[in-house]
Write a protein that holds these residues in place. Structure first.
Motif, PDB file in Angstrom:
ATOM      1  N   ALA A 199       0.839  -1.352   0.002  1.00  0.00           N
ATOM      2  CA  ALA A 199       0.054   0.193  -0.047  1.00  0.00           C
ATOM      3  C   ALA A 199       0.869   1.380  -0.012  1.00  0.00           C
ATOM      4  N   VAL A 200       1.840   1.239   0.730  1.00  0.00           N
ATOM      5  CA  VAL A 200       2.872   2.448   0.767  1.00  0.00           C
ATOM      6  C   VAL A 200       3.313   2.712  -0.934  1.00  0.00           C
ATOM      7  N   GLY A 201       3.792   1.499  -1.291  1.00  0.00           N
ATOM      8  CA  GLY A 201       4.202   1.820  -2.815  1.00  0.00           C
ATOM      9  C   GLY A 201       3.436   2.345  -3.553  1.00  0.00           C
ATOM     10  N   GLN A 202       1.858   1.828  -3.451  1.00  0.00           N
ATOM     11  CA  GLN A 202       0.980   2.652  -4.345  1.00  0.00           C
ATOM     12  C   GLN A 202       0.796   3.903  -3.950  1.00  0.00           C
ATOM     13  N   GLU A 203       0.835   4.163  -2.865  1.00  0.00           N
ATOM     14  CA  GLU A 203       0.449   5.400  -2.642  1.00  0.00           C
ATOM     15  C   GLU A 203       1.596   6.608  -2.737  1.00  0.00           C
ATOM     16  N   LEU A 204       2.763   6.024  -2.819  1.00  0.00           N
ATOM     17  CA  LEU A 204       4.005   7.146  -3.397  1.00  0.00           C
ATOM     18  C   LEU A 204       3.970   6.935  -4.893  1.00  0.00           C
ATOM     19  N   ARG A 230      12.347   4.916  -7.176  1.00  0.00           N
ATOM     20  CA  ARG A 230      13.036   3.556  -6.983  1.00  0.00           C
ATOM     21  C   ARG A 230      12.497   2.851  -5.906  1.00  0.00           C
ATOM     22  N   HIS A 231      12.303   3.391  -4.555  1.00  0.00           N
ATOM     23  CA  HIS A 231      11.910   2.742  -3.405  1.00  0.00           C
ATOM     24  C   HIS A 231      10.432   2.265  -3.508  1.00  0.00           C
ATOM     25  N   ALA A 232       9.495   3.040  -4.010  1.00  0.00           N
ATOM     26  CA  ALA A 232       8.301   2.603  -4.347  1.00  0.00           C
ATOM     27  C   ALA A 232       8.204   1.331  -5.086  1.00  0.00           C
ATOM     28  N   GLN A 233       9.113   1.388  -6.191  1.00  0.00           N
ATOM     29  CA  GLN A 233       8.684   0.039  -7.067  1.00  0.00           C
ATOM     30  C   GLN A 233       9.370  -1.017  -6.289  1.00  0.00           C
ATOM     31  N   SER A 234      10.466  -0.976  -5.424  1.00  0.00           N
ATOM     32  CA  SER A 234      11.006  -2.206  -4.761  1.00  0.00           C
ATOM     33  C   SER A 234       9.911  -2.542  -3.883  1.00  0.00           C
ATOM     34  N   LEU A 235       8.957  -1.572  -3.255  1.00  0.00           N
ATOM     35  CA  LEU A 235       7.876  -2.076  -2.565  1.00  0.00           C
ATOM     36  C   LEU A 235       6.681  -2.917  -3.095  1.00  0.00           C
ATOM     37  N   LEU A 236       6.681  -2.355  -4.408  1.00  0.00           N
ATOM     38  CA  LEU A 236       5.547  -2.889  -5.237  1.00  0.00           C
ATOM     39  C   LEU A 236       5.936  -4.410  -5.639  1.00  0.00           C
ATOM     40  N   SER A 237       7.281  -4.811  -5.639  1.00  0.00           N
ATOM     41  CA  SER A 237       7.939  -5.856  -5.923  1.00  0.00           C
ATOM     42  C   SER A 237       7.722  -7.072  -5.079  1.00  0.00           C
ATOM     43  N   LEU A 238       7.741  -6.580  -3.784  1.00  0.00           N
ATOM     44  CA  LEU A 238       7.729  -7.476  -2.538  1.00  0.00           C
ATOM     45  C   LEU A 238       6.138  -8.400  -2.716  1.00  0.00           C
ATOM     46  N   LYS A 239       5.162  -7.724  -3.307  1.00  0.00           N
ATOM     47  CA  LYS A 239       3.946  -8.690  -3.475  1.00  0.00           C
ATOM     48  C   LYS A 239       4.349  -9.622  -4.598  1.00  0.00           C
ATOM     49  N   ARG A 240       5.019  -9.417  -5.554  1.00  0.00           N
ATOM     50  CA  ARG A 240       5.025 -10.438  -6.581  1.00  0.00           C
ATOM     51  C   ARG A 240       6.096 -11.614  -6.159  1.00  0.00           C
ATOM     52  N   HIS A 241       6.984 -11.231  -5.031  1.00  0.00           N
ATOM     53  CA  HIS A 241       7.722 -12.281  -4.675  1.00  0.00           C
ATOM     54  C   HIS A 241       7.155 -12.948  -3.549  1.00  0.00           C
TER      55      HIS A 241
END
Length: 241
Positions: A199-204, A230-241
């Motif tokens: 959710a943080v990644g989405q908001e950023l 860069r940071h937001a995309q790393s957070l969004l990738s957590l869900k894929r992992h």
């Protein structure tokens, strides 16, 4: 475009904990109130700008953690300014329910073994309670911008989005080593606690898509849009992992 002066107020050394004062063309807004007892440091910042408590028109609390809400009640008493916060954290502001913490790593887990995050602060009821996805415009308080709901760090986290394309995002993001200030100050990191990183990644990303170019936060910073992306995309990738 109307300008806004953003004054970072170091509550702890090396910008480990920050509050911010927004001085606009027609008023002044305090964003976050620091730990309990931070009113003296905030008053010192006001005096430096040749302002008084009465110049504060609004107090915005980005979320209910003690290092952001700790002095809110006493600053409201001194200034007479209303407190704006989100309903998602309301049960914590009035101490109906204690905060819970989701550590993001070893530092967060270590932090929870100290008394700091559990330090009590004077309970309060926000005067203005932001509901759901409501947006409140700040021109009436003298600053061109708006407050919106940006959940993820806590369910009731909010951000201030200025017309100058700068955002004050509380703990959606942090920078540096540990709590913000020692080294790598321009490198984005997760804060010690975070309820929902996706959710943080989405908001950023949403803030970036709205045109925000510079991000100010409670720990470290500020950061430019490229590093936040860069940071937001790393957070969004957590869900894929």
């Amino acid at each position: 475009m109307k300008t806004v002066k953003i004054i970072r107020i170091p509550i702890l050394p090396m910008h480990m904990v920050n509050a911010h004062l927004l001085v606009g063309p027609d008023g002044c807004i305090l964003v976050d109130a620091g730990l309990p007892g931070s009113e003296k440091k905030i008053e010192k910042a006001l005096v430096k700008e040749r302002l008084t408590w009465k110049d504060i028109k609004l107090i915005v609390i980005t979320h209910a953690h003690v290092d952001h809400a700790g002095s809110a009640a006493i600053i409201r008493e001194k200034s007479g300014a209303p407190i704006l916060a989100h309903e998602g954290d309301a049960k914590h502001y009035n101490q109906e329910q204690p905060m819970t913490f989701c550590p993001t790593g070893w530092f967060g887990r270590l932090f929870l073994k100290t008394p700091l995050m559990y330090e009590p602060y004077l309970r309060f009821e926000p005067d203005i309670l932001l509901k759901a996805q409501e947006v409140i415009h700040l021109e009436r308080y003298g600053v061109p911008g708006a407050v919106s709901h940006t959940p993820g760090h806590t369910s009731g986290s909010i951000s201030v989005n200025l017309s100058t394309k700068e955002a004050l995002v509380g703990d959606l993001i942090a920078s540096g080593i540990l709590l913000g200030g020692i080294l790598r100050k321009k490198h984005a990191i997760r804060p010690p606690f975070e309820e929902d990183p996706y959710a943080v990644g989405q908001e950023l990303i949403r803030l970036l898509d709205s045109g925000m170019q510079k991000f100010h936060m409670g720990h470290g910073g500020p950061l430019d849009a490229c590093e936040v992306k860069r940071h937001a995309q790393s957070l969004l990738s957590l869900k894929r992992h």
